[in-house]
Design an enzyme around this catalytic site. Structure first.
Site, PDB file in Angstrom:
ATOM      1  N   ARG A  56      -8.737  -0.372   4.556  1.00  0.00           N
ATOM      2  CA  ARG A  56      -7.816   0.626   3.987  1.00  0.00           C
ATOM      3  C   ARG A  56      -6.474  -0.003   3.635  1.00  0.00           C
ATOM      4  NH1 ARG A  56      -6.523   5.422   7.475  1.00  0.00           N
ATOM      5  NH2 ARG A  56      -5.183   5.606   5.670  1.00  0.00           N
TER       6      ARG A  56
ATOM      7  N   ARG B  75       0.946  14.571  13.352  1.00  0.00           N
ATOM      8  CA  ARG B  75       1.432  14.366  11.991  1.00  0.00           C
ATOM      9  C   ARG B  75       1.573  15.665  11.176  1.00  0.00           C
ATOM     10  NH1 ARG B  75      -1.161   8.994   9.501  1.00  0.00           N
ATOM     11  NH2 ARG B  75       0.826   8.901   8.433  1.00  0.00           N
TER      12      ARG B  75
ATOM     13  N   LYS C  66       0.825  -1.208   0.000  1.00  0.00           N
ATOM     14  CA  LYS C  66       0.000   0.000   0.000  1.00  0.00           C
ATOM     15  C   LYS C  66       0.863   1.263   0.000  1.00  0.00           C
ATOM     16  CE  LYS C  66      -1.708   1.579   4.090  1.00  0.00           C
ATOM     17  NZ  LYS C  66      -1.445   2.991   4.436  1.00  0.00           N
ATOM     18  N   ASN C  67       1.852   1.300   0.892  1.00  0.00           N
ATOM     19  CA  ASN C  67       2.604   2.545   1.055  1.00  0.00           C
ATOM     20  C   ASN C  67       3.628   2.785  -0.051  1.00  0.00           C
ATOM     21  OD1 ASN C  67       1.054   3.094   3.233  1.00  0.00           O
ATOM     22  ND2 ASN C  67       2.580   2.548   4.773  1.00  0.00           N
TER      23      ASN C  67
ATOM     24  N   CYS D 212      -4.389  12.681  12.913  1.00  0.00           N
ATOM     25  CA  CYS D 212      -5.245  11.504  12.998  1.00  0.00           C
ATOM     26  C   CYS D 212      -4.973  10.828  14.327  1.00  0.00           C
ATOM     27  CB  CYS D 212      -5.013  10.565  11.823  1.00  0.00           C
ATOM     28  SG  CYS D 212      -3.438   9.759  11.856  1.00  0.00           S
TER      29      CYS D 212
ATOM     30  N   ASP E 291       4.589   0.518  12.023  1.00  0.00           N
ATOM     31  CA  ASP E 291       3.368  -0.082  11.491  1.00  0.00           C
ATOM     32  C   ASP E 291       3.165  -1.538  11.938  1.00  0.00           C
ATOM     33  OD1 ASP E 291       2.714   2.277  10.288  1.00  0.00           O
ATOM     34  OD2 ASP E 291       3.437   1.715   8.293  1.00  0.00           O
TER      35      ASP E 291
HETATM   36  N1  EPU Z   1       6.957  14.269  10.777  1.00  0.00           N
HETATM   37  C1  EPU Z   1       7.220  15.587  11.081  1.00  0.00           C
HETATM   38  N2  EPU Z   1       7.115  16.501  10.082  1.00  0.00           N
HETATM   39  C2  EPU Z   1       6.770  16.147   8.811  1.00  0.00           C
HETATM   40  C3  EPU Z   1       6.520  14.808   8.510  1.00  0.00           C
HETATM   41  C4  EPU Z   1       6.632  13.883   9.533  1.00  0.00           C
HETATM   42  O1  EPU Z   1       7.537  15.914  12.221  1.00  0.00           O
HETATM   43  O2  EPU Z   1       6.702  17.051   7.964  1.00  0.00           O
HETATM   44  C5  EPU Z   1       7.069  13.264  11.846  1.00  0.00           C
HETATM   45  C6  EPU Z   1       5.767  12.484  12.056  1.00  0.00           C
HETATM   46  O3  EPU Z   1       4.849  13.169  12.873  1.00  0.00           O
HETATM   47  C7  EPU Z   1       6.294  11.200  12.660  1.00  0.00           C
HETATM   48  C8  EPU Z   1       7.622  11.009  11.920  1.00  0.00           C
HETATM   49  O4  EPU Z   1       7.995  12.293  11.433  1.00  0.00           O
HETATM   50  O5  EPU Z   1       6.559  11.388  14.018  1.00  0.00           O
HETATM   51  C9  EPU Z   1       7.588  10.036  10.771  1.00  0.00           C
HETATM   52  O6  EPU Z   1       6.477  10.290   9.923  1.00  0.00           O
HETATM   53  P1  EPU Z   1       6.493  10.076   8.367  1.00  0.00           P
HETATM   54  O7  EPU Z   1       6.427  11.373   7.684  1.00  0.00           O
HETATM   55  O8  EPU Z   1       7.627   9.164   7.993  1.00  0.00           O
HETATM   56  O9  EPU Z   1       5.115   9.334   8.145  1.00  0.00           O
HETATM   57  P2  EPU Z   1       4.258   9.427   6.820  1.00  0.00           P
HETATM   58  O10 EPU Z   1       5.162   9.540   5.678  1.00  0.00           O
HETATM   59  O11 EPU Z   1       3.173  10.432   6.985  1.00  0.00           O
HETATM   60  C10 EPU Z   1       4.257   6.870   6.288  1.00  0.00           C
HETATM   61  C11 EPU Z   1       3.244   5.769   6.176  1.00  0.00           C
HETATM   62  C12 EPU Z   1       2.706   5.442   7.561  1.00  0.00           C
HETATM   63  C13 EPU Z   1       3.878   5.015   8.448  1.00  0.00           C
HETATM   64  C14 EPU Z   1       4.940   6.125   8.477  1.00  0.00           C
HETATM   65  C15 EPU Z   1       6.184   5.748   9.252  1.00  0.00           C
HETATM   66  C16 EPU Z   1       2.297   6.115   3.987  1.00  0.00           C
HETATM   67  C17 EPU Z   1       1.103   6.449   3.169  1.00  0.00           C
HETATM   68  N3  EPU Z   1       2.163   6.198   5.302  1.00  0.00           N
HETATM   69  O12 EPU Z   1       3.567   7.990   6.824  1.00  0.00           O
HETATM   70  O13 EPU Z   1       1.842   4.330   7.386  1.00  0.00           O
HETATM   71  O14 EPU Z   1       3.428   4.756   9.749  1.00  0.00           O
HETATM   72  O15 EPU Z   1       5.338   6.456   7.129  1.00  0.00           O
HETATM   73  O16 EPU Z   1       6.776   4.623   8.716  1.00  0.00           O
HETATM   74  O17 EPU Z   1       3.333   5.762   3.448  1.00  0.00           O
HETATM   75  C18 EPU Z   1       0.065   2.881   7.871  1.00  0.00           C
HETATM   76  O18 EPU Z   1       0.303   2.296   6.799  1.00  0.00           O
HETATM   77  O19 EPU Z   1      -0.716   2.407   8.741  1.00  0.00           O
HETATM   78  C19 EPU Z   1       0.732   4.150   8.152  1.00  0.00           C
HETATM   79  C20 EPU Z   1       0.305   4.991   9.090  1.00  0.00           C
END
Ligand code: EPU
Length: 420
Positions: free
Chosen positions: A399, A121, A22-23, A116, A307
């Site tokens: 999802r 986030r 998915k990701n 969320c 995850d």
């Molecule tokens: N963060 C910041 N600033 C940003 C972006 C992120 O502080 O601008 C923080 C977040 O709050 C968190 C950390 O950095 O504490 C890591 O977040 P990341 O940005 O890596 O998460 P994401 O890219 O929004 C993806 C996956 C998530 C998974 C995370 C971590 C997708 C669509 N989502 O989210 O997947 O948990 O990476 O590996 O790729 C899931 O599949 O259930 C899911 C939540």
């Protein structure tokens, strides 16, 4: 709405086929915005989230044809630059259309996704990276308005307080492929899903070095071409089935799983007494023994994945002794504790740590799914529990887990859906 009923306590057996990731699928689908030529994407899992991304691409002017797990994204060249709140707010992954829209159209208006249940986030790293490429950004009425003449390469540090960011890396990487000159992203996310996106972009004609590493070097090109690309298998789905087997003391085989993406989990499972072996794309899980409690801390890849934290906690709640679970990626991602405790688990939070005191048995109960992985943890617990578990709000599971009930039924579990 539907609920999932699980009659627990039945060992699993046989084979389960792991779907596409998915990701990886979400940013890869968004990357199709970088070209006017058709993109054929294979191994796309049939999920609510991929359906939402298809809807978003259509709303931006793309034609998306879905044929089983293969989708074709094409266009007549007329792309709209506005990603609406109603789509972005239902799925945070939608925010990764910002980079490609801006790179292709020199403008983008994308709704801010909001938080969320797993945390606030923020998107500051996305915006910092996009700004460093020369875009003018304004936040107005809940939307990011981004403009640039042509994006310009830069040297960007993308690490944040919680390490690298997966989708910020995806956004900046995609934007940089069409920027003028060289971009270097330091502290880029190394998750296999980002490596997959990088490989797809290279197949489209992007010039990228450092694939899979924390330092990505991108030499911008004027144009990207269409592509025919197969995405990787879902390591989190694979890890979830491994943990389901462990919790029910079962032996199962995963087909199309890539164990090299799950080394942190395999290492912890070995410590607990579970054998996971692989041969080509078959992964065998043997869980006959009495397990030892094992503590984990989640980190960005290649660390233990956040995850899989909830599902691992469900397993540890059944292992005699004490284990400590800490999430360094999402420090508050513990909404599942209360529901697991309703099934008889003994789990408590102490500051940033979660202390799991293993119990002999969990008992089936009505429980509420709150987010995707928390729901998966309830399935792990429900499969191992004595009696009937009813999981409400299972749209969360839909999802991210393709055909979950069919796959579990094929493994011998008693799982079915009922209308609420
Ligand atoms: N963060 C910041 N600033 C940003 C972006 C992120 O502080 O601008 C923080 C977040 O709050 C968190 C950390 O950095 O504490 C890591 O977040 P990341 O940005 O890596 O998460 P994401 O890219 O929004 C993806 C996956 C998530 C998974 C995370 C971590 C997708 C669509 N989502 O989210 O997947 O948990 O990476 O590996 O790729 C899931 O599949 O259930 C899911 C939540």
């Amino acid at each position: 709405m539907e609920k999932l009923i699980i009659e627990g306590g039945i060992p699993l057996k046989g084979e389960v086929k792991i779907s596409g990731a998915k990701n990886a699928a979400l940013p890869i689908m968004a990357a199709s915005l970088l070209t006017d030529e058709p993109c054929i994407l294979r191994n796309i899992p049939k999920l609510r989230d991929t359906a939402t991304m298809a809807k978003l691409l259509r709303s931006l002017g793309k034609t998306v044809e879905i044929e089983n797990k293969r989708i074709k994204v094409s266009s007549n060249g007329k792309i709209n630059h506005v990603a609406e709140y109603k789509l972005v707010s239902t799925m945070r992954g939608s925010f990764c259309v910002l980079g490609p829209l801006l790179a292709k159209l020199n403008k983008a208006k994308v709704s801010l996704p909001g938080g969320c249940v797993i945390g606030i986030r923020p998107v500051d790293l996305h915006l910092k990276g996009i700004k460093a490429l020369g875009a003018k950004l304004e936040i107005e009425n809940g939307y990011v308005h981004a403009k640039a003449r042509r994006l310009k390469g830069n040297h960007i540090y993308l690490g944040g307080g919680f390490g690298s960011s997966v989708l910020a890396t995806a956004n900046v990487l995609m934007a940089a492929t069409l920027a003028k000159g060289e971009t270097i992203i330091e502290s880029a996310a190394c998750e296999p899903e980002i490596e997959d996106l990088t490989n797809m972009l290279i197949a489209m004609g992007a010039k990228i070095k450092g694939t899979g590493s924390p330092r990505l070097i991108i030499m911008g090109v004027r144009k990207l071409r269409g592509v025919n690309y197969k995405i990787i298998s879902d390591r989190i789905e694979a890890g979830t089935y491994i943990l389901m087997a462990a919790a029910t003391k079962s032996n199962i085989t995963l087909v199309d799983a890539d164990i090299s993406h799950l080394m942190a989990l395999v290492d912890k499972l070995e410590e607990a007494g579970i054998k996971v072996t692989s041969e080509n794309d078959l992964v065998k899980v043997k869980c006959r023994r009495v397990l030892k409690p094992v503590s984990i801390t989640t980190y960005p890849y290649p660390g233990f994945p956040t995850d899989l934290q909830a599902q691992f906690m469900a397993l540890m709640s059944l292992v005699n002794g004490v284990s400590v679970i800490t999430d360094k990626v999402y420090p508050d991602r513990f909404i599942h504790i209360a529901e697991l405790n309703r099934m008889g688990a003994q789990i408590r939070r102490e500051g940033f740590n979660t202390i799991v005191q293993g119990v002999k048995t969990l008992h089936g109960a009505p429980v509420m799914a709150s987010d995707l992985r928390a729901s998966a943890a309830l399935v792990v617990a429900g499969l191992a529990a004595k009696g009937k578990t009813e999981i409400h709000r299972i749209y969360h599971l839909d999802r991210g887990y393709e055909s979950l009930d069919e796959k579990l039924s094929a493994l011998g579990a008693k799982v079915y859906r009922e209308k609420e």
